[in-house]
Scaffold this active site. Structure first.
Site, short mmCIF file in Angstrom:
data_model
loop_
_atom_site.label_atom_id
_atom_site.label_comp_id
_atom_site.label_asym_id
_atom_site.label_seq_id
_atom_site.Cartn_x
_atom_site.Cartn_y
_atom_site.Cartn_z
CG ASN A 10 -4.40 9.19 -5.59
OD1 ASN A 10 -5.29 9.91 -5.84
ND2 ASN A 10 -4.05 8.30 -4.66
CE LYS A 12 -2.30 10.32 -2.31
NZ LYS A 12 -1.63 9.97 -1.27
CG HIS A 97 -4.97 4.98 -2.20
ND1 HIS A 97 -4.65 5.54 -0.80
CD2 HIS A 97 -3.94 5.23 -2.83
CE1 HIS A 97 -3.47 6.22 -0.93
NE2 HIS A 97 -2.97 5.93 -2.13
CD GLU A 99 -4.00 8.72 1.13
OE1 GLU A 99 -4.58 9.19 0.45
OE2 GLU A 99 -2.68 8.76 1.21
CD GLU A 169 0.17 3.56 -4.11
OE1 GLU A 169 0.73 4.65 -4.31
OE2 GLU A 169 -0.80 3.81 -3.32
N GLY A 175 3.53 9.58 0.74
CA GLY A 175 3.50 10.91 1.60
C GLY A 175 4.56 11.14 2.57
CB SER A 212 7.88 8.95 -1.27
OG SER A 212 7.01 9.44 -0.11
P1 PGA Z 1 2.75 9.95 -2.62
O1 PGA Z 1 1.08 9.19 -2.93
O2 PGA Z 1 3.26 9.78 -3.97
O3 PGA Z 1 2.30 11.32 -2.24
O4 PGA Z 1 3.48 9.33 -1.60
C1 PGA Z 1 1.22 8.00 -3.44
C2 PGA Z 1 -0.33 7.48 -3.37
O5 PGA Z 1 -0.65 7.54 -2.50
O6 PGA Z 1 -0.82 6.94 -4.32
#
Ligand code: PGA
Length: 251
Positions: A10, A12, A97, A99, A169, A175, A212
């Site tokens: 992803n 982003k 997601h 976010e 997730e 993150g 992460s």
């Molecule tokens: P991250 O993000 O690996 O940076 O924690 C995962 C995601 O949001 O899909």
């Protein structure tokens, strides 16, 4: 014999079209295709076409959108739809997601309409679910995940439901450098599988873990047979180390 694994990147809000082309050039020199192993990429909408072109001769490399609107077209300034991203080469889309839910206020009702729109456009939906830290500490993890599953998938029967990939997730792990232990993740994955099995999906269900994930923890995470793969943000942005991560996870 190894099980099928899916590694999803992803990106982003990173990597425009030129960067996407350069990314794939490096990734393809570093990554040797492996049996039973798919690598999915979710670039920003502006880079979909460049990414899809760069991956078009390879069935094991799949490009998808990060989000779609539920309507196929219309006066929705700034939004993209399932048919539009499909035209740009997308074969899949993320839905819900964390976010989108927490920064843009997306609701369970929205995710339901988006899953329907994805299926109607021939896109494979990857539905993201997961609890916040407060919900986890309040013992609400499974209640939240069940609510998100029901909110997005209610009314879909076996065949359609089997087309959905779930990405678990935990919001507190995205993150942040913190992640669930493989055993914690596996426990939630089992519950997700049970929820799908009760609705006729059984063995075909694909459940990915995200939050992460990186080169240091990928082997330990995927040693857990409940995980069918991973959804990765930060650690997918460098093509050479993403290729290395996929190789380590698939080893
Ligand atoms: P991250 O993000 O690996 O940076 O924690 C995962 C995601 O949001 O899909």
């Amino acid at each position: 014999m190894s099980r099928p694994l899916r590694f999803a990147a992803n990106w982003k809000m990173h990597l425009g079209p030129d960067e996407a082309r350069a990314y794939f050039k490096t990734f393809r020199t570093r990554y040797r295709p492996r049996e039973q192993c798919e690598v999915w990429f979710f670039p920003p909408a502006v880079s979909l076409e460049a990414a899809a072109q760069a991956a078009r001769d390879r069935a094991d490399l799949v490009v998808g959108a990060q989000d779609i609107h539920w309507e196929p077209k219309g006066a929705f300034t700034g939004a993209v739809s399932g048919p539009l991203v499909a035209q740009a080469g997308a074969k899949a889309t993320l839905v819900g997601h964390s976010e989108r839910r927490h920064v843009f206020g997306e609701t369970d009702a929205d995710t339901r309409k988006k899953v329907g729109a994805a299926l109607a456009a021939g896109l494979a939906p990857v539905l993201c679910v997961g609890e916040t830290l407060a919900e986890r500490e309040g013992g609400q993890t499974l209640a939240v995940v069940h609510r998100q599953l029901a909110g997005a998938l209610r009314g879909l029967e076996g065949g359609k439901l089997a087309q959905i990939t779930i990405a678990y997730e935990p919001v507190w792990a995205i993150g942040t450098g913190r992640n669930a232990t493989p055993q914690d993740a596996a426990g939630v994955h089992r519950e997700i599988r049970a929820w799908l099995a009760a609705r006729g999906v059984g063995e075909r269900a694909r459940v990915l873990y995200g939050g992460s994930v990186n080169l240091k923890n990928i082997t330990e995470l995927l040693a857990e047979p409940e995980l069918d793969g991973v959804l990765v943000g930060g650690a997918s942005l460098d093509p050479a180390s993403w290729a290395e991560l996929v190789h380590s996870g698939a080893a």
